[in-house]
Design a protein around this motif. Sequence first.
Motif, PDB file in Angstrom:
ATOM      1  N   LEU A 146       0.827  -1.201   0.000  1.00  0.00           N
ATOM      2  CA  LEU A 146       0.000   0.000   0.000  1.00  0.00           C
ATOM      3  C   LEU A 146       0.866   1.258   0.000  1.00  0.00           C
ATOM      4  O   LEU A 146       0.475   2.290  -0.565  1.00  0.00           O
ATOM      5  CB  LEU A 146      -0.936   0.003   1.210  1.00  0.00           C
TER       6      LEU A 146
ATOM      7  N   GLU B  19      -2.476  -1.831  -5.265  1.00  0.00           N
ATOM      8  CA  GLU B  19      -3.607  -2.439  -4.556  1.00  0.00           C
ATOM      9  C   GLU B  19      -3.854  -3.881  -4.979  1.00  0.00           C
ATOM     10  O   GLU B  19      -4.879  -4.461  -4.634  1.00  0.00           O
ATOM     11  CB  GLU B  19      -4.868  -1.601  -4.755  1.00  0.00           C
TER      12      GLU B  19
ATOM     13  N   LEU C  25      -3.907  -5.949  -1.867  1.00  0.00           N
ATOM     14  CA  LEU C  25      -5.117  -5.604  -1.117  1.00  0.00           C
ATOM     15  C   LEU C  25      -6.326  -6.322  -1.701  1.00  0.00           C
ATOM     16  O   LEU C  25      -7.158  -6.878  -0.962  1.00  0.00           O
ATOM     17  CB  LEU C  25      -5.332  -4.095  -1.146  1.00  0.00           C
TER      18      LEU C  25
ATOM     19  N   ARG D  70     -11.919  -2.678   0.083  1.00  0.00           N
ATOM     20  CA  ARG D  70     -10.573  -2.181  -0.204  1.00  0.00           C
ATOM     21  C   ARG D  70     -10.377  -0.767   0.345  1.00  0.00           C
ATOM     22  O   ARG D  70      -9.349  -0.458   0.950  1.00  0.00           O
ATOM     23  CB  ARG D  70     -10.306  -2.210  -1.710  1.00  0.00           C
TER      24      ARG D  70
ATOM     25  N   ARG E 207      -7.829  -0.077   3.588  1.00  0.00           N
ATOM     26  CA  ARG E 207      -6.696   0.830   3.364  1.00  0.00           C
ATOM     27  C   ARG E 207      -6.758   2.026   4.303  1.00  0.00           C
ATOM     28  O   ARG E 207      -5.750   2.412   4.908  1.00  0.00           O
ATOM     29  CB  ARG E 207      -6.677   1.300   1.913  1.00  0.00           C
TER      30      ARG E 207
END
Length: 466
Positions: free
Chosen positions: A314, A319, A322, A418, A422
């Motif tokens: 990140l 991503e 992720l 997501r 994050r």
Amino acid sequence: MRHAYPEVLLSAAAPASSAAAPLASGPSLPPGPPLPRWLQTLGFILAPAWFLNTVRARYGDAVTLRSLFDERFVMVFSPELVREVFRGPPEQLRAGEANVVLEPVVGRRSLLLLDGARHLRERKLMLPPFHGERMRAYAETMRGATDDAVAAWPRDEVFPLIRETQRITLAVIMRAVFGVEEGARQEELRTRIRAVLDPVASRTGILILALSGGRRGAGAGRRFEAARDALDESIYAEIARRREASDLAEREDVLSMLLLARDEEGEAMTDAELRDELVTLLAAGHETTATALAWAFELLHRNPRVLARLRAELATDSEDYLDAVVKETLRIRPVILAVGRVVRGAPFPLGAYAVPPGVEINPSISVLHRRPDVFPAPAEFRPERHLGPDAPDTYSWIPFGGGTRRCIGASFATFEMRVVIRRVLERTELALADSRPEKGVRRGITYVPARGVRVRVAEVLARAGD
């Protein structure tokens, strides 16, 4: 969004007369255990994973089962058979009928309960708000809801994270779906939503509603009806208010877009259709995503290697990992355990069998996601398995169902996961309060962490621009 229920309730709303139907013999139905219906029901309730894995090991990837709520239904456990079900003709395999237990909450016009041409029409009307760039416009709303929640987290005490993820996802629903900002109207709507969802947030609650059709005249049934009527009052008032809005065409919330949507005949959705679809988005897009987020943080903090790699990637603005974390969370901890299709018309060919009309077929998400031949070391949290050319296909990884009935909000839900994951990692470091991993328990139609993922804020992180 969700169109399934716990296995023990797969056909809880079937007509009582079905109990008297004779079991099919010969090759029509797959084999299954000769146990009494009450004993099979106990297996689903007390030890569902053990029970289903045991019957699969003994009888194969398609098994005929029985419960106190359904004389017979077929569960399937392999990607090959899941493919047959998901690619079967929707006019023959009725997902809407399989979801009838949800009617007291979402209404009979809900996308979840429709089949055939009516389902296709509603799905086409509802797709645009969840498509591509339009969906990404909700990112700031999701970040803002997360920031508001994190800012209110206690710094010196343990709290259940699922309570906070529910707060986040409900705030997102309020703003992105209803377009209602902070204030008295949002608080009233929020309160009335909880009053409807809370009574069905248990296995007993949804069973009572299934058996009564939401129309019991006293006690819990009457209170539920009153709560549902109050929610409907707020929703219809919001619809009327929005119809009069001068900026309707410029708004980006789902309600405004649905008000402007037209089908192929140029017809708009009625207020009653709008009500049912809005409640569907509430019920399917709030609790389920909140639960998946709670599981994600629990799994990340049980697996320091994964968490460290995620933070590192990140930091480079990538991503990909992720996205793999989200997918692996939904594999190892699917929020919904099975989906259903009721056979109508002619018998449906399933492998070597022909499932007769009236019988429900249920792909088991929970068993399929734990097959070692499909997912090596299935109990391990390995996001890497979703990267590269050997990533699971759409018949092996099925947390949102599949085919023409794949959850319409799947992209929205994974996108929200997501964004929230994050943002939380950017803002805080959390520490789990319990040394033992969470066990899953059924809560209504979802599979939730038993203790709610108890955490404390270990550190508040400073970010550039704060």
